[in-house]
Design a protein around this motif. Sequence first.
Motif, short mmCIF file in Angstrom:
data_model
loop_
_atom_site.label_atom_id
_atom_site.label_comp_id
_atom_site.label_asym_id
_atom_site.label_seq_id
_atom_site.Cartn_x
_atom_site.Cartn_y
_atom_site.Cartn_z
N GLY A 1 0.51 17.24 15.73
CA GLY A 1 1.59 16.35 16.12
C GLY A 1 2.94 16.79 15.59
N LEU A 2 3.91 15.92 15.79
CA LEU A 2 5.27 16.11 15.27
C LEU A 2 5.59 14.91 14.41
CD1 LEU A 2 7.28 17.15 18.47
CD2 LEU A 2 6.43 18.66 16.66
N CYS A 3 6.31 15.14 13.32
CA CYS A 3 6.79 14.05 12.49
C CYS A 3 8.02 14.55 11.74
CB CYS A 3 5.71 13.61 11.50
SG CYS A 3 6.15 12.11 10.57
N GLY A 4 9.06 13.75 11.72
CA GLY A 4 10.26 14.17 11.00
C GLY A 4 11.37 13.17 11.15
N LEU A 5 12.54 13.61 10.75
CA LEU A 5 13.74 12.77 10.80
C LEU A 5 14.69 13.30 11.85
CD1 LEU A 5 14.29 12.34 6.96
CD2 LEU A 5 13.29 10.67 8.55
N LEU A 6 15.37 12.37 12.52
CA LEU A 6 16.33 12.71 13.57
C LEU A 6 17.64 12.01 13.28
CD1 LEU A 6 13.73 11.82 16.25
CD2 LEU A 6 14.61 14.12 15.98
N PHE B 1 17.32 19.39 8.90
CA PHE B 1 16.07 18.65 9.10
C PHE B 1 15.89 18.39 10.57
CE2 PHE B 1 19.30 15.41 8.22
CZ PHE B 1 19.12 14.53 9.26
N GLY B 2 14.75 17.82 10.92
CA GLY B 2 14.43 17.50 12.30
C GLY B 2 12.97 17.10 12.38
N LEU B 3 12.39 17.26 13.55
CA LEU B 3 10.97 17.02 13.71
C LEU B 3 10.22 18.25 13.21
CD1 LEU B 3 10.83 15.39 17.25
CD2 LEU B 3 10.40 14.27 15.05
N PHE B 4 9.18 18.03 12.45
CA PHE B 4 8.36 19.12 11.92
C PHE B 4 7.01 19.14 12.61
CE2 PHE B 4 10.94 17.94 8.07
CZ PHE B 4 11.77 19.04 8.11
N LEU B 5 6.50 20.33 12.82
CA LEU B 5 5.14 20.48 13.31
C LEU B 5 4.21 19.99 12.20
CD1 LEU B 5 3.42 22.11 15.69
CD2 LEU B 5 2.75 23.34 13.65
N THR B 6 3.29 19.13 12.56
CA THR B 6 2.31 18.61 11.61
C THR B 6 0.98 19.24 11.95
OG1 THR B 6 3.54 16.53 11.49
CG2 THR B 6 1.28 16.51 10.68
N MET C 1 9.22 10.20 4.91
CA MET C 1 10.16 9.21 4.37
C MET C 1 10.49 9.52 2.91
SD MET C 1 9.23 5.69 6.35
CE MET C 1 10.58 4.83 5.58
N GLU C 2 9.49 9.89 2.14
CA GLU C 2 9.71 10.27 0.74
C GLU C 2 10.60 11.51 0.66
OE1 GLU C 2 9.44 10.21 -3.43
OE2 GLU C 2 9.00 8.67 -1.94
N TYR C 3 10.34 12.49 1.49
CA TYR C 3 11.15 13.71 1.56
C TYR C 3 12.60 13.36 1.93
CZ TYR C 3 12.76 18.23 3.41
OH TYR C 3 13.47 19.38 3.68
N GLY C 4 12.76 12.48 2.91
CA GLY C 4 14.10 12.07 3.34
C GLY C 4 14.88 11.42 2.22
N THR D 1 14.14 11.52 -1.27
CA THR D 1 14.28 12.28 -2.52
C THR D 1 14.93 13.64 -2.34
OG1 THR D 1 12.03 13.17 -2.34
CG2 THR D 1 12.30 11.12 -3.57
N VAL D 2 14.59 14.35 -1.28
CA VAL D 2 15.14 15.70 -1.09
C VAL D 2 16.46 15.66 -0.31
CG1 VAL D 2 14.70 17.99 -0.08
CG2 VAL D 2 12.85 16.74 -1.22
N LEU D 3 16.50 14.85 0.76
CA LEU D 3 17.69 14.81 1.61
C LEU D 3 18.70 13.74 1.20
CD1 LEU D 3 15.94 15.27 5.08
CD2 LEU D 3 17.00 17.04 3.65
N GLY D 4 18.31 12.85 0.29
CA GLY D 4 19.23 11.82 -0.19
C GLY D 4 19.54 10.73 0.82
N GLN D 5 18.64 10.49 1.76
CA GLN D 5 18.85 9.44 2.76
C GLN D 5 18.45 8.09 2.17
OE1 GLN D 5 20.25 9.94 5.77
NE2 GLN D 5 20.45 12.12 5.27
N LYS D 6 19.43 7.23 1.99
CA LYS D 6 19.14 5.93 1.39
C LYS D 6 18.46 4.98 2.38
CE LYS D 6 22.75 6.08 -2.14
NZ LYS D 6 22.11 7.25 -2.67
N HIS D 7 18.88 5.04 3.63
CA HIS D 7 18.32 4.16 4.66
C HIS D 7 17.70 5.01 5.76
CE1 HIS D 7 21.69 1.59 3.01
NE2 HIS D 7 20.60 0.97 2.67
N ILE D 8 16.47 4.72 6.08
CA ILE D 8 15.79 5.38 7.19
C ILE D 8 15.36 4.28 8.15
CG2 ILE D 8 13.79 6.75 7.88
CD1 ILE D 8 13.96 8.09 5.07
N VAL D 9 15.67 4.46 9.42
CA VAL D 9 15.35 3.48 10.44
C VAL D 9 14.36 4.10 11.42
CG1 VAL D 9 17.60 2.34 10.18
CG2 VAL D 9 17.30 4.09 11.95
N ALA D 10 13.97 3.33 12.41
CA ALA D 10 13.09 3.81 13.46
C ALA D 10 13.35 3.01 14.71
CB ALA D 10 11.63 3.68 13.04
#
Length: 170
Positions: free
Chosen positions: A78-83, A63-68, A115-118, A120-129
């Motif tokens: 723009g860019l949006c994703g998980l780091l 995963f990473g930043l995705f082109l939006t 966040m939903e993708y993170g 449900t798909v990636l199994g990330q329980k906690h997402i911060v910013a």
Amino acid sequence: MKIIETERLALRKLSIEDSPFILELLNDPLWLRFIGDKGVRTLDDARSYIVNGLLSMYELLGFGLFLTELKDNHTPIGLCGLLKRDYLEDVDIGFAFLPQFRGKSYAYEAALAVMEYGRTVLGQKHIVAITSTGNDASTKLLNKLGLKFKEIISLPGNNEQVMLFTSNAQ
């Protein structure tokens, strides 16, 4: 190949062909002010940024930043994703959009889907910013996403102070 799709947007991995867009976005005044100068001044710099940063993160983490982009005409906005940053325990959400696409709820739509993708798909329980102090637009968006301010932290290496938001404020 689309990774995430919303009503108006498609999010996908970046490729070398996205270099002109990256050059434009990374030199936007708000990117430079709130995210930082990545030294991307030419198309070659943009290609290197994509290959050495974004593509390597996809390879390493999946995963990473995705082109939006707009779904109807494939315009990159723009860019949006998980780091995954070394200095944060959890993955964090990141986003940046070109000026002409701000204020149209694209960032919220993309970030909510990421966040939903993170989760449900990636199994990330906690997402911060994290966001720079004074970045009111990002703070407002993070609150709208359900993230809550936790504390001010210092970034390693330059001691810049940023606000940490978490989905599980403790």
